[in-house]
Structure formats: structure tokens, C-alpha cells
Enzyme design. Structure first.
Site, PDB file in Angstrom:
ATOM      1  N   CYS A 167      36.004 -18.613 -13.346  1.00  0.00           N
ATOM      2  CA  CYS A 167      36.440 -18.782 -11.942  1.00  0.00           C
ATOM      3  C   CYS A 167      36.364 -20.262 -11.566  1.00  0.00           C
ATOM      4  CB  CYS A 167      35.581 -17.959 -10.980  1.00  0.00           C
ATOM      5  SG  CYS A 167      35.209 -16.298 -11.552  1.00  0.00           S
TER       6      CYS A 167
ATOM      7  N   ASP B 129      40.546 -19.223 -14.968  1.00  0.00           N
ATOM      8  CA  ASP B 129      40.762 -18.774 -13.591  1.00  0.00           C
ATOM      9  C   ASP B 129      41.922 -17.785 -13.571  1.00  0.00           C
ATOM     10  OD1 ASP B 129      39.537 -19.776 -10.804  1.00  0.00           O
ATOM     11  OD2 ASP B 129      41.596 -19.075 -10.481  1.00  0.00           O
TER      12      ASP B 129
ATOM     13  N   CYS C 204      29.278 -19.690  -2.602  1.00  0.00           N
ATOM     14  CA  CYS C 204      29.212 -20.464  -1.359  1.00  0.00           C
ATOM     15  C   CYS C 204      29.008 -19.494  -0.203  1.00  0.00           C
ATOM     16  CB  CYS C 204      30.443 -21.349  -1.168  1.00  0.00           C
ATOM     17  SG  CYS C 204      32.003 -20.471  -1.292  1.00  0.00           S
TER      18      CYS C 204
END
Length: 446
Positions: A266, A288, A385
């Protein structure tokens, strides 16, 4: 005559930039699109920064702007007039949050309805914005009685933050509501950050050293990357301080062994990929599932003069894997983005409560699929995140319970973040880093 022509030109631009913002925002407020494609909107160069400010600022303050719009309108606009609703929100945003003369904010916003082919709305917008001018204090005091409005977050977000961080939820909201600072990562192949800081002094760009990321500098004021010395030559990149800590955490594992095989699963948009390659002599495979984002990784590496093996693939599958195990894996997992809302304020509108369990399930599948690709003694760094435990501490705890050969090596004696289960959590901080979570796990040698 020429003066009048100049005036009418700037008026046209003023209408055009507001109409463009309304077009860009309509899909966001209806939950059908994001702010990712702003570059596709035609706006004259001089008005680009105003255009972005109108789009991002309106998203940031959306719950408050929508509450005011509902108060100001006699009856809501029809669904097909989402662009006019967006235009009203843009007008309210200018009056409350920007230092634009009120007559321009009202006149040019209302006039922009004509460019959207809806001249009938000019009078409605004009009436609403003039009333807001007259009754601003009373109207704001009334809507701010609702915490979701005052804190600019939908109720479910407030509830999630409050549950996860009972002492910090308000501070998280406040950080989310302010634009994040612009932080640079200095490419150590071209010298250290102190040297680069001296280069910035010459064009008068002021900055400070990041506290936790050894290659990071935070600018006092954001600026266009084209004005940064050596940007095109790869001397520096834009990357938040918390994201730079991935290389700090993997460093002790990969630095002592040149040629270490590393997987960045990713990997887009490629900031962490590039940072690892700038610092270490490694053989890096970057994967990805999004072709367009993978192209951005390629552009980034090419600007920095770095190379990696890039593959378009789904990290919950293994059809891209050559069968040779990795010494280290970075899994920067897809997540809610709850730690970077200040960078992507459309997240407030586009995320749904049902997304969180769905993302947690995807993260679990990624962990389970990638762990067998790691050599015994190898390290996996799990990152998000997000600030939500379901995606972070709880996710890693569940993984440890079903994975007997995994042991925790997340450092404890560091100055950043706070303990969160087997990992460390950074919460977004107004003038500093984004919200981020890291957990470092080692595969026990058989």
C-alpha cells in the site's frame, strides 16, 4: 475606459472562481465525490489559491456553514441545486472566515449563480448573505449551542473521538479544524537538514527543525514547492513529521544489513518508499492497488533519482509476489484518515460510521496475508493515519492473539506519541505532526 475594463475583468474572475468552487464542492456535500480532483477545475492562475481556500475552508467548517444555511433559507434547495447550496456555503464561509470585503463576498457569490446557469438563485443568495451580515452574532450564537456545529464535526465523529480519547477529544477536533503546517523531508543524500535550512534562509523562508523526525523541517508558512531551493533536483520533499517516523522505526532493522529485502505494501503516494530509499541501501518492492496513485510513486522516485521495483497489486492477495521472503515489511494500511482530517477536510463528510468496521476487517486481512511473506527474525511495521483504537491498538492486539510467532518491538522510551496497546499513538497537534499510529512486530525465529 481601460480602468472600467480592468474592473469588469476582475469581477468576471471573482464570479468564475466562486462558481468553480461551487462546482467542486457540490459532489462533496452530497457525499458523491472528494476534493482529490481540484486540479481538473479551470481557474486562472491568479485565483488558484483562493479557489483552494474556498474549497478546503468550506469543507473544514461544513457543519457550521450548513447549520447557518438552514437558518437563512426559507426552504431548502432541491437536490438538483446542490451547486447553489454549495455557493451559499462558500458565501457564508467568506463572510465569517476570510478577510474578503463583505460587498465582494456577497455580490460576487450571488452573481456566480448566473455562471451556473441559475440566475433565479442570485436574489435568494443575496438575501441570505445580507441577512447574515445584519444578524451574524445572534445567528452564530444560536447554532453554536450544538457541539457538533461549534466543533465543526458530525456527531458520530465527536462520539468516536470522545470514546477513544476522553481527555483529548476536544484538542483533536481543534487540530482537525486548522490547516496542517507544511513539513519538508530533507533528502540526506544531498546533505543534512541544517545545511538545507541555511539554503532556505537566503530566499527568506523561515522554518524550524522537527522535534521527532531527524530529516524534518516545518515551514512557518506554506508555499508552492516550485519556490523551494532544489525541489526539482530532489533535495527535499513534502511529508508530515509523523509519516517520517516510519523510516526511523525501520532504520535499526535494515541499516545494519545492506541489500535487505523490503516490501512497502500500500505504498502510494510514495513518501515513505522514497524516504527508505534515501536513507538505506535496500532492495525495495513497492505495491499498490491503485494504478493512478502508483504512477505518482513513479514520478516521486524519478524526481528523487531513486529506483524500486513497483507492482500494481492487491496486498490482500499474493499474485504479485515472487516467492522470496522479505526481511522487513511496511504496511501503511488503508484507514479512516481520522488523524489527517486537517489535510483532507472532506473526510468529515465522506466517511460513514459503517466504514470503520469495514476498514478494520480489511486491515486484518492485510496483516494476515503479509505476515507469512516475512522471513523468520524479520520485522513488520504496521502504520495508519488514524486515531481510532479499532484500527490501531485493538487491531494489533487481535493480530497478536491469533499469531503466536509475532512479538512486539515497538520502542517505549521515545519522546513522541503515547503508549497505545502494542503500539504508539500520535494525536494531531496544531503546529506540529498529524495523527498517526505505529506498531513494530518481529517474527520469532523458528
Amino acid at each position: 475606459m481601460s480602468n472600467h475594463a480592468g474592473h469588469s475583468k476582475s469581477l468576471d474572475n471573482g464570479l468564475a472562481v466562486r462558481a468553480a468552487a461551487a462546482r467542486a464542492l457540490a459532489p462533496v456535500i452530497t457525499g458523491k465525490g472528494s476534493l482529490n480532483n481540484l486540479d481538473e477545475h479551470q481557474v486562472v492562475a491568479r485565483d488558484r489559491s483562493l479557489f483552494k481556500e474556498l474549497c478546503f475552508g468550506t469543507c473544514r467548517a461544513l457543519p457550521r456553514l450548513e447549520a447557518l444555511a438552514a437558518t437563512l433559507l426559507e426552504k431548502p434547495f432541491k437536490a438538483r441545486d446542490a451547486d447553489i447550496q454549495a455557493l451559499l456555503l462558500v458565501g457564508i464561509y467568506q463572510l465569517l472566515y476570510l478577510r474578503i470585503p463583505a460587498h465582494a463576498a456577497v455580490g460576487e457569490t450571488a452573481g456566480a449563480a448566473r455562471l451556473l446557469g441559475k440566475a433565479w438563485a442570485t436574489r435568494v443568495l443575496n438575501g441570505c448573505l445580507r441577512r447574515l451580515q445584519r444578524e451574524s452574532a445572534a445567528l452564530q450564537a444560536e447554532i453554536d449551542k450544538d457541539p457538533a456545529v461549534a466543533l465543526l464535526h458530525p456527531r458520530w465523529w465527536l462520539k468516536a473521538f470522545r470514546q477513544a480519547w476522553p481527555d483529548d477529544w476536544r484538542a483533536i477536533c481543534e487540530a482537525n479544524n486548522r490547516p496542517g503546517p507544511m513539513t519538508l523531508r530533507v533528502n540526506r543524500r544531498h546533505g543534512d537538514r541544517e545545511t538545507y535550512r541555511d539554503h532556505l534562509d537566503a530566499p527568506g523562508i523561515s522554518c524550524r527543525l522537527c522535534l521527532h523526525a531527524p530529516d524534518g523541517l516545518t515551514l512557518d508558512k506554506p508555499r508552492d514547492v516550485s519556490t523551494l531551493p532544489g525541489f526539482q533536483e530532489g533535495r527535499v520533499s513534502v511529508q508530515d513529521e509523523s509519516a517520517q517516523l516510519a523510516a526511523v522505526l525501520l532504520g535499526p532493522v535494515i541499516a545494519p544489513r545492506p541489500g535487505t529485502r523490503v516490501l512497502d505494501a500500500c505504498c502510494a503516494p510514495g513518501g515513505k518508499t522514497a524516504h527508505l530509499l534515501e536513507l538505506f541501501d535496500i532492495e525495495l518492492q513497492a505495491v499498490d492497488s491503485d494504478d493512478a496513485r502508483l504512477a505518482r510513486v513513479e514520478d516521486t522516485l524519478s524526481r528523487l533519482g531513486l529506483s524500486a521495483s513497483l507492482a500494481h497489486g492487491d496486498a490482500t492477495q499474493r499474485d504479485w509476489w515472487d516467492g522470496t521472503p522479505y526481511d522487513a515489511i511496511l504496511l501503511d494500511a488503508p484507514c479512516s484518515g481520522s488523524g489527517v482530517i486537517r489535510r483532507h477536510p472532506d473526510i468529515k463528510r465522506l466517511r460513514r460510521p459503517s466504514d470503520i468496521p469495514r476498514l478494520a476487517e480489511l486491515q486484518a486481512r492485510l496483516l494476515d496475508n503479509l505476515w507469512p511473506l516475512l522471513s523468520p527474525g524479520g520485522t513488520l511495521l504496521y502504520a495508519t493515519c488514524s486515531v481510532l483504537p479499532e484500527e490501531n491498538a485493538d487491531q494489533v492486539q487481535a493480530f497478536l492473539e491469533r499469531t503466536p510467532d509475532a512479538e512486539v518491538t515497538t520502542p517505549t522510551g521515545v519522546a513522541w506519541g503515547r503508549p497505545a496497546g502494542a503500539g504508539r499513538q500520535l494525536l494531531p497537534s496544531v503546529d506540529s505532526h498529524d495523527g498517526f499510529f505505529y506498531a513494530r512486530l518481529r517474527k520469532r525465529a523458528a
